[in-house]
Motif scaffolding. Structure first.
Motif, PDB file in Angstrom:
ATOM      1  N   ALA A   1      -4.783   9.832 -10.086  1.00  0.00           N
ATOM      2  CA  ALA A   1      -4.900   9.760  -8.628  1.00  0.00           C
ATOM      3  C   ALA A   1      -6.149   8.984  -8.234  1.00  0.00           C
ATOM      4  N   GLY A   2      -7.237   9.229  -8.936  1.00  0.00           N
ATOM      5  CA  GLY A   2      -8.474   8.518  -8.653  1.00  0.00           C
ATOM      6  C   GLY A   2      -8.369   7.034  -8.951  1.00  0.00           C
ATOM      7  N   ARG A   3      -7.676   6.700 -10.044  1.00  0.00           N
ATOM      8  CA  ARG A   3      -7.518   5.281 -10.398  1.00  0.00           C
ATOM      9  C   ARG A   3      -6.656   4.552  -9.379  1.00  0.00           C
ATOM     10  N   VAL A   4      -5.570   5.190  -8.960  1.00  0.00           N
ATOM     11  CA  VAL A   4      -4.693   4.548  -7.975  1.00  0.00           C
ATOM     12  C   VAL A   4      -5.435   4.363  -6.652  1.00  0.00           C
ATOM     13  N   PHE A   5      -6.171   5.391  -6.248  1.00  0.00           N
ATOM     14  CA  PHE A   5      -6.935   5.254  -5.008  1.00  0.00           C
ATOM     15  C   PHE A   5      -7.960   4.130  -5.118  1.00  0.00           C
TER      16      PHE A   5
ATOM     17  N   ALA B   1       0.829  -1.205   0.000  1.00  0.00           N
ATOM     18  CA  ALA B   1       0.000   0.000   0.000  1.00  0.00           C
ATOM     19  C   ALA B   1       0.863   1.254   0.000  1.00  0.00           C
ATOM     20  N   GLY B   2       1.996   1.194   0.713  1.00  0.00           N
ATOM     21  CA  GLY B   2       2.905   2.343   0.744  1.00  0.00           C
ATOM     22  C   GLY B   2       3.473   2.650  -0.631  1.00  0.00           C
ATOM     23  N   ALA B   3       3.791   1.606  -1.388  1.00  0.00           N
ATOM     24  CA  ALA B   3       4.313   1.809  -2.744  1.00  0.00           C
ATOM     25  C   ALA B   3       3.250   2.449  -3.631  1.00  0.00           C
ATOM     26  N   MET B   4       2.004   2.033  -3.466  1.00  0.00           N
ATOM     27  CA  MET B   4       0.923   2.617  -4.255  1.00  0.00           C
ATOM     28  C   MET B   4       0.643   4.054  -3.827  1.00  0.00           C
ATOM     29  N   TYR B   5       0.802   4.318  -2.526  1.00  0.00           N
ATOM     30  CA  TYR B   5       0.621   5.694  -2.055  1.00  0.00           C
ATOM     31  C   TYR B   5       1.647   6.626  -2.703  1.00  0.00           C
ATOM     32  N   ASP B   6       2.885   6.149  -2.823  1.00  0.00           N
ATOM     33  CA  ASP B   6       3.915   6.953  -3.489  1.00  0.00           C
ATOM     34  C   ASP B   6       3.503   7.268  -4.924  1.00  0.00           C
ATOM     35  N   GLU B   7       2.925   6.284  -5.595  1.00  0.00           N
ATOM     36  CA  GLU B   7       2.458   6.499  -6.973  1.00  0.00           C
ATOM     37  C   GLU B   7       1.326   7.531  -7.001  1.00  0.00           C
TER      38      GLU B   7
END
Length: 226
Positions: free
Chosen positions: A74-78, A55-61
């Motif tokens: 940002a919406g897609r990653v969330f 999740a941390g790696a995805m948060y960085d993205e």
């Protein structure tokens, strides 16, 4: 002598066999349960750490997308984080970041939906309250006053009580309820640390409503500064 020892050993062995016959299954199942619980606890901790790392790696993205002003990404990653790691703090924080980016880019409906998810699903009351404060602000802009007040009613983190009262005052004032707004602002002003700069804005709101707070005495000011 040897025969005597052999007899004693045989007697002990017979007692052990009798004991095991009576309690062996119970002991075995207890051990299995204990070892299983220990393995599950270790597995759960490993799983949580693994989830947090991913999740941390995805948060960085998501953070990079937000810095670039790419609300769609940002919406897609969330959405992906919400699907895969709904219980991690990174996902809740990512939702707040995604919502801000969506607001900045005019995606009001998306931002409101993102904040609503955080308000209902974040694990910490503080994050839920931040989401509800922002959601109440968005609803205020849309003149959905009753919905905005409901969000504030559910904002329960004590650390944000003053900000909740301030936002409540904004909504009540927009409804034309000046007396109630004045009371909400007064509560916010009293509840906020005098060293916080935002308190000046609340002071200005009260002054505009003819209820300027009385200046603190020198002794009180000195005590607040310590």
């Amino acid at each position: 002598m040897a025969t005597h020892l052999d007899l004693e050993e045989q007697e002990q062995l017979d007692q052990l066999k009798s004991f095991w016959k009576q309690y062996g299954n119970l002991i075995t199942w207890v051990l299995i349960a204990v070892l299983g619980a220990y393995a599950a606890w270790n597995g759960w901790n490993w799983w949580q750490r693994d989830q947090a790392v991913k999740a941390g790696a995805m948060y960085d993205e998501l953070d990079r997308a937000a810095q670039a002003g790419d609300a769609d990404k940002a919406g897609r990653v969330f959405a992906d984080m919400r699907e895969r790691f709904p219980r991690t703090a990174f996902t809740a924080q990512g939702a707040l970041l995604a919502a801000r980016t969506q607001f900045d880019k005019g995606q009001i409906d998306n931002a409101r939906a993102t904040l609503a998810w955080v308000a209902e699903n974040a694990g910490e009351a503080e994050i839920q309250t931040v989401a509800r404060l922002r959601l109440a602000g968005a609803l205020l802009d849309e003149k959905k006053f009753d919905e905005a007040l409901k969000q504030l009613d559910a904002a329960t983190a004590k650390e944000f009580e003053a900000l909740v009262a301030d936002r409540r005052g904004d909504i009540l004032l927009a409804q034309g309820k000046k007396d109630e707004a004045r009371a909400a602002y007064a509560s916010a002003w009293k509840g906020m640390d005098a060293r916080v700069e935002y308190r000046r804005l609340i002071d200005a709101k009260l002054t505009a409503l003819g209820a300027a707070p009385e200046p603190a005495s020198p002794a009180a000011s000195a005590a607040a500064g310590q």
